[in-house]
Design an enzyme around this catalytic site. Sequence first.
Site, PDB file in Angstrom:
ATOM      1  N   GLY A  73       0.829  -1.192   0.000  1.00 54.38           N
ATOM      2  CA  GLY A  73       0.000   0.000   0.000  1.00 54.38           C
ATOM      3  C   GLY A  73       0.868   1.248   0.000  1.00 54.38           C
ATOM      4  CB  SER A  74       0.565   4.577  -1.488  1.00 56.58           C
ATOM      5  OG  SER A  74       0.965   4.071  -2.742  1.00 56.58           O
ATOM      6  N   GLY A  75       1.584   5.301   1.282  1.00 54.74           N
ATOM      7  CA  GLY A  75       1.486   5.942   2.583  1.00 54.74           C
ATOM      8  C   GLY A  75       2.659   5.609   3.483  1.00 54.74           C
ATOM      9  CG  HIS A  76       3.708   2.159   4.182  1.00 56.97           C
ATOM     10  ND1 HIS A  76       3.157   2.341   5.432  1.00 56.97           N
ATOM     11  CD2 HIS A  76       2.905   1.278   3.544  1.00 56.97           C
ATOM     12  CE1 HIS A  76       2.074   1.570   5.538  1.00 56.97           C
ATOM     13  NE2 HIS A  76       1.894   0.927   4.409  1.00 56.97           N
ATOM     14  CE  LYS A  88       5.343  -3.302   3.726  1.00 54.86           C
ATOM     15  NZ  LYS A  88       5.424  -3.420   2.259  1.00 54.86           N
ATOM     16  CG  ASP A 142       0.886  -6.296   1.216  1.00 59.92           C
ATOM     17  OD1 ASP A 142       1.629  -5.565   0.556  1.00 59.92           O
ATOM     18  OD2 ASP A 142       0.024  -5.851   2.002  1.00 59.92           O
ATOM     19  CG  HIS A 181      -1.099  -0.720   7.357  1.00 58.73           C
ATOM     20  ND1 HIS A 181      -0.354  -1.843   7.611  1.00 58.73           N
ATOM     21  CD2 HIS A 181      -0.863  -0.376   6.076  1.00 58.73           C
ATOM     22  CE1 HIS A 181       0.295  -2.174   6.501  1.00 58.73           C
ATOM     23  NE2 HIS A 181       0.009  -1.310   5.571  1.00 58.73           N
TER      24      HIS A 181
END
Lengths: 331, 331, 205, 205
Positions: free
Chosen positions: B54-57, B105, B110, B219
């Site tokens: 996911g994005s945001g990391h 991960k 995922d 998250h």
Amino acid sequence: MKKIVNNPEYVVRDMLEGLIAAHPDSLKQIPETTVVASKDAPLQNKVGIVSGGGSGHEPAHAGYIGDGMLDAAVCGEMFTSPTPDQVFEGIKAADGGAGVFLVIKNYTGDVMNFDMAAELAEAEGIEVEKIVVNDDVAVEDSSFTTGRRGIAGTIFVHKIAGAKAAAGGSLQEVKNIAEKVTANVRSMGVALTPCTVPAAGKPSFVLEDDEMEIGIGIHGEPGIERKRVTSADEIAEELTNKVLEDIEFNTGDDVALIVNGMGATPEMELYILNKKVNEILLERGLNIHKTFVGNYMTSLEMSGCSVTLLKLDEEMKPLLDAESSAPAFRI
Amino acid sequence: MKKIVNNPEYVVRDMLEGLIAAHPDSLKQIPETTVVASKDAPLQNKVGIVSGGGSGHEPAHAGYIGDGMLDAAVCGEMFTSPTPDQVFEGIKAADGGAGVFLVIKNYTGDVMNFDMAAELAEAEGIEVEKIVVNDDVAVEDSSFTTGRRGIAGTIFVHKIAGAKAAAGGSLQEVKNIAEKVTANVRSMGVALTPCTVPAAGKPSFVLEDDEMEIGIGIHGEPGIERKRVTSADEIAEELTNKVLEDIEFNTGDDVALIVNGMGATPEMELYILNKKVNEILLERGLNIHKTFVGNYMTSLEMSGCSVTLLKLDEEMKPLLDAESSAPAFRI
Amino acid sequence: MELTAHDIITWMKKTNEKIQSNKEHLTSLDQAVGDGDHGINMARGFKEVVVKLEDTSYESVSDALKDTAMTLMSKVGGAAGPLYGTAFLKLSTSLKGKSADYTHFLNGLEESLAGLKQRGKSQEGEKTLIDVWSPVIEKMKESDDFDASLLKHTAGDSMEKTKDIKATKGRASYLGDRSIGHLDPGSVSSFYVFEALAETIEGGR
Amino acid sequence: MELTAHDIITWMKKTNEKIQSNKEHLTSLDQAVGDGDHGINMARGFKEVVVKLEDTSYESVSDALKDTAMTLMSKVGGAAGPLYGTAFLKLSTSLKGKSADYTHFLNGLEESLAGLKQRGKSQEGEKTLIDVWSPVIEKMKESDDFDASLLKHTAGDSMEKTKDIKATKGRASYLGDRSIGHLDPGSVSSFYVFEALAETIEGGR
Ligand SMILES: Nc1ncnc2c1ncn2[C@@H]1O[C@H](COP(=O)(O)OP(=O)(O)O)[C@@H](O)[C@H]1O
Ligand SMILES: Nc1ncnc2c1ncn2[C@@H]1O[C@H](COP(=O)(O)OP(=O)(O)O)[C@@H](O)[C@H]1O
Ligand SMILES: [Mg+2]
Ligand SMILES: [Mg+2]
Ligand SMILES: [Mg+2]
Ligand SMILES: [Mg+2]
């Protein structure tokens, strides 16, 4: 105030210990000072480059120590210019016999303390030159202010002056190029939230839940306008246009760009901003030679960003592109 | 929610455009995908390394693309695993004929999406191997959970698997070393404040003004304990000891350390934490081979940090030290 | 009346007490027009001054003032450090080899003021601590001996008047017209300095 | 009764409507036990499904379900994407070349359930959408034609029951006992799927 700190009075001391522990091969602390220097400083016959200022702007300034950039950084207390004796220690740490060049951001305290240090150094026979960086277009540059503040544009001064010194430039040559960079670099920032100096315990200013402050300083100094938070595109336009208006840019000019995070703004948002800044610059017919997106000159956990543009010429370009081993600015 | 964004639905698309604009010489976006790849990918006869999530990391994962690290990163929506077709595009972008290695991960989404992509790739004759990273000691590793989460330890897997591939390692050799890293890396994090997914508009959880959550996931998944914010030293002890307890460390062991910021924590605080982490490791008789302090695996504007330890051996050490041109992990 | 080295120590101790107990007040004032560190910086500096002065024995007023100056210079930082450092250093230098009688002391303060102006590249009416130092010195010139109450009142009034000034020097100048209505933090700390001097004089009578 | 390709489109449109209007509800539920994206992901996916189905003309139920599956697979992401994608793909495959009468459809749903279990490496009682799909299918086996009210009630009751389950799969499993008392977001979205199916059947009667 939620912070990962011990005694707020010792944040700078603690930070420096942790910094040196993380970079034992490249950095050293000058004993009993708040000066961080390159492990192999001073380099004989190279002009030493020293920067510094209050702490709380990490990675500025110690993160810019490395081959091709700074030789030493003088770390003041939180948002507080370091004292003349500390700056003098920094100068001594960087002095390899070819003189020392000081990069100062235009704040009354920094200018006074660095000036006094320069006097001390000259009294001991160390040749010192300096530049006062004043890239913040949010401040009116008139006799009714102390002049424009130095913000993220300072990084370009570190880089290019550092590269000149690394290439064997003389103190005067380093000064000349630093003056050229300073004459051609402009920045402007915005804050979405304030930050809290640990020892103060409360935020330096207050913004409503839907407000931002355009033109913020890196110590929370007031900007031009407080208004509702708009979109990334509108923020990009506001900051970039203000910067573009300030010096003459011509179609085909090469520019270098910093989209700088103030500390708490996610990289994602900086890239979203960068998208629009790029579009604006390309529309203007400018050639973006290099872009840097990240946290370069922060204000603790302030959220917000700034846009910095440097108008390049054929002399500055290779110096900007030259290698640097500084952890916060590896090239 | 104050953010520098345009339409919250398009944050990933906008971010990718800004990212490519900032790194035009080293990165490319595979058209009509959310895959970012090295400009010169695929490299013939090199095992391709693909990561994502996911994005945001950010800077995970696209910031780790570079010589000696990743060939491609697949960017999902905010905190949402990318879909099989996108991961498949990433695999194709990295495939130079020597097979592709996936760094995953350990999250249900995922694992499922990457597995399905691997099936698609194998159906097209691309050899694929993978590792599922599960370094988060905050989660009980039992049949009553989906197992430990993958957090900042993933960066070491990228680095070492990437170096092995760059050195000409076969797909099986890359897999073997990635398994070794995963077996020897442990992490634990803490959050002081939550973060807000732009399209959700409100924080994922709530912490009182004096509370922190030990063992937080990237998250915002729950940790072990919610308690009053303590000092940096106590936080360092809590995280480091939990990590140290989990695998056997012997006096004289070499370790690599990441003190990772969750997004909004100033670098200053990370260094303050690092000071104490260092002290604890030295007291334990460990030899700190390399330390990385910064934002490596973030959760948007969450404030907090994590501590990652990798127990090194003579095989991993030179691979960790090998050159990397990835912007977020230059060595 | 003539000030002794002991009086200087008393003066600095009293200044320190006022600054410590008003540390947050000074910081708040600086948060309004500056960067919120003035209280923290002054408290750090004067605490060290007291330690230094207590640890040393002084023959002369000049020596005690010199250590005060050097300690402030190396501990305060920011704008206030060089300014207060300079002020006390000029006073020390001016009193070197002299008794600290009223005339000598006043001459010394005039040197301090000149030093402040030079160091800060500033003058009266710019909303800085000069707007306390200058009127206090002007008023002292009208008298021929230490006058505690005159000192206190002039310093207090001058400090209050900085509210109405628009800042053109220091960080507050970025605020332009919005600086009006706020006290200048450096003027408030300077008021404590002169108030402490007044109390020292009173105590010495 | 036999479902047509048109019915499948109606089913998905109705599902989409429910998901769009409950997007925030689903996201809140996922914020409590997961990462707060379930509503966003499902809304993005089903919106695209409707676009896809409206843009295409279908001869068979299987084809419409295949496009539904592929769109969900490539637009939802996270855990829900592969799961719903797999469920509809299995249903599509099972119905290939067949009429969607009750028996065939139910067989197809059994394939979906098997696919969910295999893809998620999970089974009943782990607080996942399986805890809606499985009891609904079990109940359907007791009937020999579509029964809208039975479908709705079974799905609704099963969804409610996920509250009492301790999660051992998916993100909610990190909460351990603290997951008890919360609805499983995937079970709630699955309830919408079956409720929409029930309404499709009702409308088709
Ligand atoms: N150029 C100047 N000349 C004289 N005094 C000044 C000047 N600039 C600032 N000051 C004084 O310094 C005070 C601020 O001190 P301080 O907060 O410690 O420094 P900084 O502004 O560097 O944070 C101001 O309130 C003002 O009285
Ligand atoms: N292993 C699994 N098997 C079956 N269903 C699962 C599994 N893991 C998660 N789920 C379902 O997926 C839902 C979460 O979906 P979503 O929030 O979109 O994905 P993510 O957890 O990746 O953010 C859960 O509520 C649960 O119903
Ligand atoms: Mg200051
Ligand atoms: Mg998710
Ligand atoms: Mg200040
Ligand atoms: Mg979710």
